[in-house]
Design an enzyme around this catalytic site. Structure first.
Site, mmCIF file in Angstrom:
data_model
loop_
_atom_site.group_PDB
_atom_site.id
_atom_site.type_symbol
_atom_site.label_atom_id
_atom_site.label_comp_id
_atom_site.label_asym_id
_atom_site.label_seq_id
_atom_site.Cartn_x
_atom_site.Cartn_y
_atom_site.Cartn_z
ATOM 1 N N LYS A 259 1.105 -1.201 0.014
ATOM 2 C CA LYS A 259 0.180 0.048 0.062
ATOM 3 C C LYS A 259 0.675 1.168 -0.035
ATOM 4 O O LYS A 259 0.262 2.274 -0.681
ATOM 5 C CB LYS A 259 -0.818 -0.159 1.065
HETATM 6 C C1 LIG Z 1 -4.259 -4.618 1.273
HETATM 7 C C2 LIG Z 1 -3.847 -5.827 1.068
HETATM 8 C C3 LIG Z 1 -4.070 -7.016 0.287
HETATM 9 C C4 LIG Z 1 -5.226 -6.611 -0.453
HETATM 10 O O1 LIG Z 1 -5.262 -5.792 -1.449
HETATM 11 P P1 LIG Z 1 -6.577 -5.242 -2.251
HETATM 12 O O2 LIG Z 1 -6.192 -3.933 -2.693
HETATM 13 O O3 LIG Z 1 -7.436 -4.847 -0.867
HETATM 14 O O4 LIG Z 1 -7.154 -6.350 -2.897
HETATM 15 C C5 LIG Z 1 -3.311 -8.098 0.305
HETATM 16 N N1 LIG Z 1 -2.178 -7.991 0.886
HETATM 17 C C6 LIG Z 1 -1.757 -7.130 1.817
HETATM 18 C C7 LIG Z 1 -0.588 -7.672 2.697
HETATM 19 C C8 LIG Z 1 -2.489 -5.890 1.904
HETATM 20 O O5 LIG Z 1 -2.089 -5.060 2.819
#
Ligand SMILES: *Cc1c(COP(=O)(O)O)cnc(C)c1O
Length: 480
Positions: free
Chosen positions: A117
């Site tokens: 993210k």
């Molecule tokens: C947010 C997240 C996901 C999922 O991603 P999306 O964009 O919500 O599908 C998967 N793995 C990790 C480690 C995350 O932080």
């Protein structure tokens, strides 16, 4: 580039919106999600000319196609300030690691909070500060997190001028490392609110507050949840970066194709892959991986989208994928339905509210999984699968993968095709989810040096009931 809502916007509110309008806005006023009016197509010559560009430059080229209301020189500077070796640890920013013939891991989690993210959020922090200064405005960011979004947002916004963050998280449900990361921040513009409930309760509160248009306007409420288009757009870049690293660049009659496997929750990450594919990036398959919370896997197997209740949402060892409904999914369904806003509004509005889900007609659903359609495939993973995959990656490839990445790797291997490189997106580092790594390997994963000892720092957070009115009151008091 102008932006439209998946629900068509009421006729009195069809003023075209530019990127910087929706940047600060979140949900569209009709409850839909913003998408560009069309996806710019990248031809083979342009694609070839992007090969070898530094990541920041690649980001600038892609973003420029969608942003025409920020001067190019400023946008370029923002990209260069964001995607640095200092912030992301390597000059490639998202280096590819070869595991096996045709099987790769793309590292997306070397940013400040050790999850993918950061890739989008670090850019968002810079875009927000830039745009707010330009407008002479302030913004109060309201978000919901099951762990990774919150810390990524807070590390992107901490100390930024004109921005405050109010971050809701489900009390006691994040990993100890995630809690320490968020709650140890002492910056005055960061507010951690722990909610007595699960992630979806937090997300419902954010929606309730955002739907109170008067409150939203009066307090300049914005969002950084994955429904924010700018985040999705920033994520498109690493699909291109991964593609260039996995393919040779030899001139061929038809460009080489790759597949991506994506550990998925709110459908933000893989939706960026869908956008990249729609732009013409030669992606064969977008392989969606879920954990035990298999709402999306069920959809891609059956054409039925069935939202789960809080009680039906499993608490798993890949907690950032513990969702019961996927907030970005509406974007994909809108495209799948040929951008029929009326049908999308019916499905995600009335039908979902009445029946808790919907089933697409077979001719509506069919293109979703066809390679000459949208190219999706899917699978799911359990705790036992996760442990086995973490062990196997460690034993075979001397690679320690986190629990979410393990879900992606497990499902990726069920969809390997000869001659088509498979790129698994690594979404977090193992140190974030240490307990399961210890269970699988009997080894304690080490966080990078800068984050060691974070669990012992003093903490700041406020505990509240799952009550949107109470959260509004807290914001009233703390937003000036
Ligand atoms: C947010 C997240 C996901 C999922 O991603 P999306 O964009 O919500 O599908 C998967 N793995 C990790 C480690 C995350 O932080």
């Amino acid at each position: 580039m102008k932006y439209i809502s998946t629900r068509g916007l009421p006729s009195q509110d069809r003023t075209p919106r530019g990127f910087s309008d929706i940047l600060l806005e979140g949900l569209a006023p009709d409850g839909g999600l913003y998408l560009p009016a069309s996806y710019p197509r990248i031809d083979a010559a342009t694609l070839a000319s992007w090969r070898g560009l530094p990541y920041a430059e690649l980001a600038f080229r892609i973003l420029s196609l969608y942003i025409d209301d920020i001067p190019a020189a400023d946008l370029k500077r923002l990209c260069e300030a964001t995607y640095t070796e200092q912030t992301f640890g390597t000059p490639q920013i998202t280096p590819l690691k070869r595991l096996d013939d045709g099987l790769y891991l793309e590292a997306l989690s070397n940013g400040p909070t050790l999850a993918f993210k950061d890739m989008a959020m670090q850019l968002l922090g810079n875009l927000f500060e830039y745009e707010l200064a330009r407008r002479g405005e302030e913004l109060n960011i309201l978000g919901a997190t099951s762990g990774d979004t919150g810390s990524a947002a807070e590390y992107a916004m901490r100390g930024k001028q004109g921005v405050r963050v109010f971050m809701l998280s489900p009390q006691g449900r994040m990993s100890p490392f995630q809690q320490a990361q968020m709650f140890s921040l002492q910056d005055a513009n960061i507010h951690n609110i722990a909610i007595e409930g699960v992630f979806d309760d937090c997300q419902d509160i954010v929606k309730a507050v955002s739907n109170d248009l008067e409150f939203k306007r009066r307090h300049r409420i914005g969002t950084v949840n994955s429904i924010n288009w700018a985040r999705l757009l920033a994520q498109v870049v690493y699909y291109f970066a991964g593609y260039f690293q996995a393919t040779s660049g030899r001139v061929q009659a038809t460009p080489e194709r790759v597949s991506f496997a994506v550990p998925s929750g709110n459908f933000g990450n893989i939706c960026a892959g869908h956008v990249a594919r729609s732009m013409g990036l030669p992606i064969e398959r977008l392989v969606l991986a879920t954990n035990e919370n298999n709402v999306l896997d069920e959809f891609f197997r059956t054409g039925t989208y069935r939202v789960r209740s809080s009680a039906e949402t499993h608490e798993t060892s890949s907690p950032s994928m513990d969702i019961s409904k996927a907030s970005n999914f509406e974007r994909f369904v809108f495209d799948l339905l040929g951008r029929d806003a009326e049908r999308t509004r019916e499905l995600f509005g009335a039908t979902l509210a009445r029946e808790g889900g919907f089933t697409l007609a077979s001719d509506e659903f069919a293109p979703a999984t066809r390679v000459d359609g949208f190219g999706f495939a899917s699978g799911s993973s359990t705790h036992a699968d996760r442990l086995a995959t973490i062990r196997e990656a460690w034993n075979r490839w001397h690679t320690m993968v986190d629990t979410h990445t393990a879900d992606g790797l497990k499902v990726a291997r069920e969809h390997l095709q000869p001659g088509v490189p498979m790129i698994v997106l690594e979404t977090a580092l193992p140190a974030k989810f240490a307990a399961t790594i210890v269970e699988a390997l009997g080894l304690q994963p080490e966080p990078p040096p800068a984050l060691r000892g974070i669990e012992t720092l003093p903490r700041r957070s406020t505990l509240m009931a799952a009550d949107a009115e109470a959260v509004k009151q807290y914001i009233e008091v703390h937003c000036r």
